[in-house]
Design an enzyme around this catalytic site. Structure first.
Site, PDB file in Angstrom:
ATOM      1  N   ARG A  68       0.830  -1.214   0.000  1.00  0.00           N
ATOM      2  CA  ARG A  68       0.000   0.000   0.000  1.00  0.00           C
ATOM      3  C   ARG A  68       0.861   1.258   0.000  1.00  0.00           C
ATOM      4  NH1 ARG A  68      -4.222  -0.628   4.509  1.00  0.00           N
ATOM      5  NH2 ARG A  68      -4.830   1.467   3.832  1.00  0.00           N
ATOM      6  N   HIS A 125      -6.765   8.175  11.369  1.00  0.00           N
ATOM      7  CA  HIS A 125      -6.277   6.789  11.429  1.00  0.00           C
ATOM      8  C   HIS A 125      -4.802   6.689  11.113  1.00  0.00           C
ATOM      9  CE1 HIS A 125     -10.721   5.567  10.650  1.00  0.00           C
ATOM     10  NE2 HIS A 125     -10.504   5.884  11.908  1.00  0.00           N
ATOM     11  N   CYS A 136       7.437   1.864  16.982  1.00  0.00           N
ATOM     12  CA  CYS A 136       7.874   0.575  17.544  1.00  0.00           C
ATOM     13  C   CYS A 136       6.641  -0.197  18.017  1.00  0.00           C
ATOM     14  CB  CYS A 136       8.834   0.804  18.702  1.00  0.00           C
ATOM     15  SG  CYS A 136       9.507  -0.757  19.333  1.00  0.00           S
TER      16      CYS A 136
HETATM   17  C1  BV8 Z   1     -11.779   1.810  18.369  1.00  0.00           C
HETATM   18  C2  BV8 Z   1      -6.319   2.492   9.090  1.00  0.00           C
HETATM   19  C3  BV8 Z   1     -11.736   1.495  20.697  1.00  0.00           C
HETATM   20  C4  BV8 Z   1      -5.705   1.156   8.822  1.00  0.00           C
HETATM   21  C5  BV8 Z   1      -8.685   2.015   9.577  1.00  0.00           C
HETATM   22  C6  BV8 Z   1     -19.355  -2.688  16.409  1.00  0.00           C
HETATM   23  C7  BV8 Z   1     -20.106  -1.534  16.283  1.00  0.00           C
HETATM   24  C8  BV8 Z   1     -19.490  -0.278  16.222  1.00  0.00           C
HETATM   25  C9  BV8 Z   1     -18.093  -0.170  16.303  1.00  0.00           C
HETATM   26  C10 BV8 Z   1     -17.379  -1.327  16.425  1.00  0.00           C
HETATM   27  C11 BV8 Z   1     -17.977  -2.576  16.484  1.00  0.00           C
HETATM   28  N1  BV8 Z   1     -17.014  -3.508  16.591  1.00  0.00           N
HETATM   29  C12 BV8 Z   1     -15.811  -2.891  16.606  1.00  0.00           C
HETATM   30  C13 BV8 Z   1     -16.030  -1.570  16.534  1.00  0.00           C
HETATM   31  C14 BV8 Z   1     -15.007  -0.522  16.555  1.00  0.00           C
HETATM   32  C15 BV8 Z   1     -14.374  -0.415  15.194  1.00  0.00           C
HETATM   33  C16 BV8 Z   1     -15.408  -0.212  14.107  1.00  0.00           C
HETATM   34  O1  BV8 Z   1     -15.949   0.866  13.940  1.00  0.00           O
HETATM   35  N2  BV8 Z   1     -15.656  -1.295  13.347  1.00  0.00           N
HETATM   36  C17 BV8 Z   1     -16.610  -1.205  12.262  1.00  0.00           C
HETATM   37  C18 BV8 Z   1     -16.130  -2.092  11.110  1.00  0.00           C
HETATM   38  C19 BV8 Z   1     -17.974  -1.642  12.777  1.00  0.00           C
HETATM   39  N3  BV8 Z   1     -13.550   0.771  15.286  1.00  0.00           N
HETATM   40  C20 BV8 Z   1     -12.306   0.642  15.769  1.00  0.00           C
HETATM   41  O2  BV8 Z   1     -11.774  -0.409  16.051  1.00  0.00           O
HETATM   42  C21 BV8 Z   1     -11.561   1.950  15.977  1.00  0.00           C
HETATM   43  N4  BV8 Z   1     -11.009   1.947  17.306  1.00  0.00           N
HETATM   44  O3  BV8 Z   1     -12.973   1.758  18.334  1.00  0.00           O
HETATM   45  O4  BV8 Z   1     -11.032   1.703  19.493  1.00  0.00           O
HETATM   46  C22 BV8 Z   1     -10.765   1.821  21.750  1.00  0.00           C
HETATM   47  C23 BV8 Z   1     -10.939   2.991  22.492  1.00  0.00           C
HETATM   48  C24 BV8 Z   1     -10.042   3.264  23.502  1.00  0.00           C
HETATM   49  C25 BV8 Z   1      -8.945   2.414  23.746  1.00  0.00           C
HETATM   50  C26 BV8 Z   1      -8.769   1.265  22.952  1.00  0.00           C
HETATM   51  C27 BV8 Z   1      -9.674   0.964  21.936  1.00  0.00           C
HETATM   52  C28 BV8 Z   1     -10.394   2.083  15.017  1.00  0.00           C
HETATM   53  C29 BV8 Z   1     -10.907   2.109  13.604  1.00  0.00           C
HETATM   54  C30 BV8 Z   1      -9.755   2.479  12.661  1.00  0.00           C
HETATM   55  C31 BV8 Z   1      -9.425   1.287  11.791  1.00  0.00           C
HETATM   56  N5  BV8 Z   1      -8.410   1.696  10.809  1.00  0.00           N
HETATM   57  N6  BV8 Z   1      -7.745   2.459   8.729  1.00  0.00           N
HETATM   58  C32 BV8 Z   1      -5.569   0.888   7.347  1.00  0.00           C
HETATM   59  O5  BV8 Z   1      -6.018   1.698   6.519  1.00  0.00           O
HETATM   60  O6  BV8 Z   1      -4.988  -0.157   7.016  1.00  0.00           O
HETATM   61  S1  BV8 Z   1     -10.271   1.935   9.055  1.00  0.00           S
HETATM   62  C33 BV8 Z   1     -10.288   2.015   7.364  1.00  0.00           C
HETATM   63  O7  BV8 Z   1     -11.520   1.480   6.975  1.00  0.00           O
HETATM   64  C34 BV8 Z   1     -10.287   3.423   6.836  1.00  0.00           C
HETATM   65  O8  BV8 Z   1      -9.444   4.268   7.549  1.00  0.00           O
HETATM   66  C35 BV8 Z   1     -11.714   3.826   6.919  1.00  0.00           C
HETATM   67  O9  BV8 Z   1     -12.023   4.347   8.179  1.00  0.00           O
HETATM   68  C36 BV8 Z   1     -12.422   2.492   6.799  1.00  0.00           C
HETATM   69  C37 BV8 Z   1     -12.934   2.298   5.386  1.00  0.00           C
HETATM   70  O10 BV8 Z   1     -13.908   3.212   5.217  1.00  0.00           O
HETATM   71  P1  BV8 Z   1     -13.949   4.150   3.934  1.00  0.00           P
HETATM   72  O11 BV8 Z   1     -12.774   5.067   3.916  1.00  0.00           O
HETATM   73  O12 BV8 Z   1     -15.296   4.723   3.966  1.00  0.00           O
HETATM   74  O13 BV8 Z   1     -13.765   3.206   2.684  1.00  0.00           O
HETATM   75  P2  BV8 Z   1     -14.841   2.219   2.104  1.00  0.00           P
HETATM   76  O14 BV8 Z   1     -14.144   1.409   1.081  1.00  0.00           O
HETATM   77  O15 BV8 Z   1     -15.568   1.556   3.241  1.00  0.00           O
HETATM   78  O16 BV8 Z   1     -15.909   3.179   1.388  1.00  0.00           O
HETATM   79  C38 BV8 Z   1     -15.520   3.909   0.260  1.00  0.00           C
HETATM   80  C39 BV8 Z   1     -16.706   4.776  -0.059  1.00  0.00           C
HETATM   81  O17 BV8 Z   1     -16.360   5.601  -1.148  1.00  0.00           O
HETATM   82  C40 BV8 Z   1     -17.941   3.987  -0.453  1.00  0.00           C
HETATM   83  O18 BV8 Z   1     -19.067   4.591   0.130  1.00  0.00           O
HETATM   84  C41 BV8 Z   1     -17.981   4.138  -1.978  1.00  0.00           C
HETATM   85  O19 BV8 Z   1     -19.303   4.152  -2.472  1.00  0.00           O
HETATM   86  C42 BV8 Z   1     -17.366   5.504  -2.154  1.00  0.00           C
HETATM   87  N7  BV8 Z   1     -16.644   5.721  -3.408  1.00  0.00           N
HETATM   88  C43 BV8 Z   1     -15.921   4.839  -4.137  1.00  0.00           C
HETATM   89  N8  BV8 Z   1     -15.363   5.475  -5.187  1.00  0.00           N
HETATM   90  C44 BV8 Z   1     -15.718   6.789  -5.102  1.00  0.00           C
HETATM   91  C45 BV8 Z   1     -16.547   6.956  -3.971  1.00  0.00           C
HETATM   92  N9  BV8 Z   1     -17.067   8.141  -3.610  1.00  0.00           N
HETATM   93  C46 BV8 Z   1     -16.781   9.201  -4.396  1.00  0.00           C
HETATM   94  N10 BV8 Z   1     -15.995   9.124  -5.489  1.00  0.00           N
HETATM   95  C47 BV8 Z   1     -15.455   7.939  -5.877  1.00  0.00           C
HETATM   96  N11 BV8 Z   1     -14.685   7.882  -6.985  1.00  0.00           N
END
Ligand code: BV8
Length: 301
Positions: free
Chosen positions: A80, A131, A139
């Protein structure tokens, strides 16, 4: 064609009402997702883009995956980094940077780790990388505080060199496509034990890891504090633009409703008409369907 020649992709009436509101807005937010960088050739997480080799990208974006197989996770992130370095910011990245220069009370909250907003010279104090970034490394040893920004070495260590074919990310035969339909077994993966992986120069014992926020990890405290400060300020928020995100990952996705609760109107820019934040479209929202790289520059013109 130059933007002048290109027909408008935005319905004129919606454009007019949005731009009228924008001109009267002071406190403006943007929440960015992978769709913003799609036109730059970087796959999103949803759909085909969400796969890397035979792995669901989100299954590799976890501390457990790194613990279990740091070599595989580093190959994923090295790939990536490589793709992101070959990609270029698009017109939407530049338009958002331009808005930040004109409006000091506009801040961009980006979920993207691809480095394209910083490369579009988005003012750093108005860009919050929720993020982290592919180009930060730190580390993996909990007690070691080593952190390094702007590490653009590609590959970060020789053993992580990408297979010879590193075609241009914007062509169809991208490495993404090639990587997407091969499984680990037929990639001649070098034996990536710890000795080949990047080591922490500080504590000499821990492995370096990508400076991104994995699932289950807290978002960077200094970033959260700054966003909380902006949100808890008693001033209302006038507008939040939700650009290219499926808004399913929390706490980032939660900022849309939080902004709404502070009086913000919501403008969604998304390729997929069904991708609206939890709670759906509400009265007064704008929904601009299409490619963010084309729509955002028009909206902010
Ligand atoms: C935390 C970095 C707690 C890494 C990323 C159940 C319910 C609710 C929440 C949770 C749950 N179970 C677990 C959780 C928490 C979890 C979460 O939310 N899970 C989700 C899946 C339910 N969240 C976490 O774990 C977060 N941390 O909660 O910690 C905590 C608190 C205190 C102390 C300790 C712990 C951390 C989340 C961060 C994860 N890291 N990224 C990496 O990139 O490798 S997330 C990663 O995925 C991205 O950063 C982004 O956030 C996500 C993807 O989302 P999008 O960017 O929206 O991409 P996607 O492909 O999904 O969508 C693209 C969109 O674009 C689509 O809508 C498409 O139609 C559109 N599109 C496509 N092409 C175009 C377009 N639009 C316009 N033009 C185009 N050309």
């Amino acid at each position: 064609a130059s933007s002048a020649a290109r027909p408008s992709v935005v319905p004129q009436e919606q454009l007019a009402s949005f731009q009228q509101h924008l001109s009267r807005s002071t406190r403006i937010l943007a929440l960015l997702g992978a769709g913003l960088s799609a036109s730059s050739g970087l796959p999103t997480f949803r759909g085909a883009g969400g796969m890397w080799r035979t792995h669901d990208a989100t299954s590799l974006a976890t501390p457990e995956a790194f613990e279990r197989d740091p070599g595989l996770v580093w190959q994923f992130y090295s790939y990536r980094r490589h793709m992101a370095l070959k990609a270029k910011p698009n017109a939407a990245h530049y338009a958002l940077a331009e808005l930040a220069r004109k409006r000091r009370d506009f801040i961009t909250l980006s979920q993207n780790v691809d480095g394209l907003s910083p490369r579009a010279l988005h003012p750093a104090d108005q860009l919050k990388l929720l993020h982290g970034s592919l180009f930060d490394v730190k580390c993996s040893d909990f007690f070691c505080k080593y952190f390094e920004s702007n590490n653009y070495t590609d590959p970060i260590v020789p053993a992580l060199a990408i297979p010879s074919d590193d075609s241009d990310p914007t062509t169809t035969s991208t490495l993404a496509a090639k990587e997407a339909d091969i499984s680990d077994i037929n990639v001649d993966i070098p034996e990536l034990d710890h000795s080949h992986l990047p080591k922490c120069p500080e504590c000499k014992s821990g492995l370096l890891r990508p400076g991104v926020v994995w699932f289950g990890e807290a978002l960077p405290r200094h970033v959260m504090e700054h966003v909380d400060e902006y949100m808890t300020d008693e001033q209302p928020i006038d507008l939040i633009m939700v650009i290219g995100t499926s808004a399913k990952v929390y706490p980032a996705a939660g900022y849309v409703d939080l902004a709404r609760s502070k009086g913000a109107r919501v403008a969604i820019i998304n390729m997929d008409a069904n991708d609206v934040p939890a709670g759906g479209l509400q009265d007064g929202d704008w929904f601009f369907r299409g490619d963010a790289a084309q729509i955002v520059p028009e909206l902010l013109k």
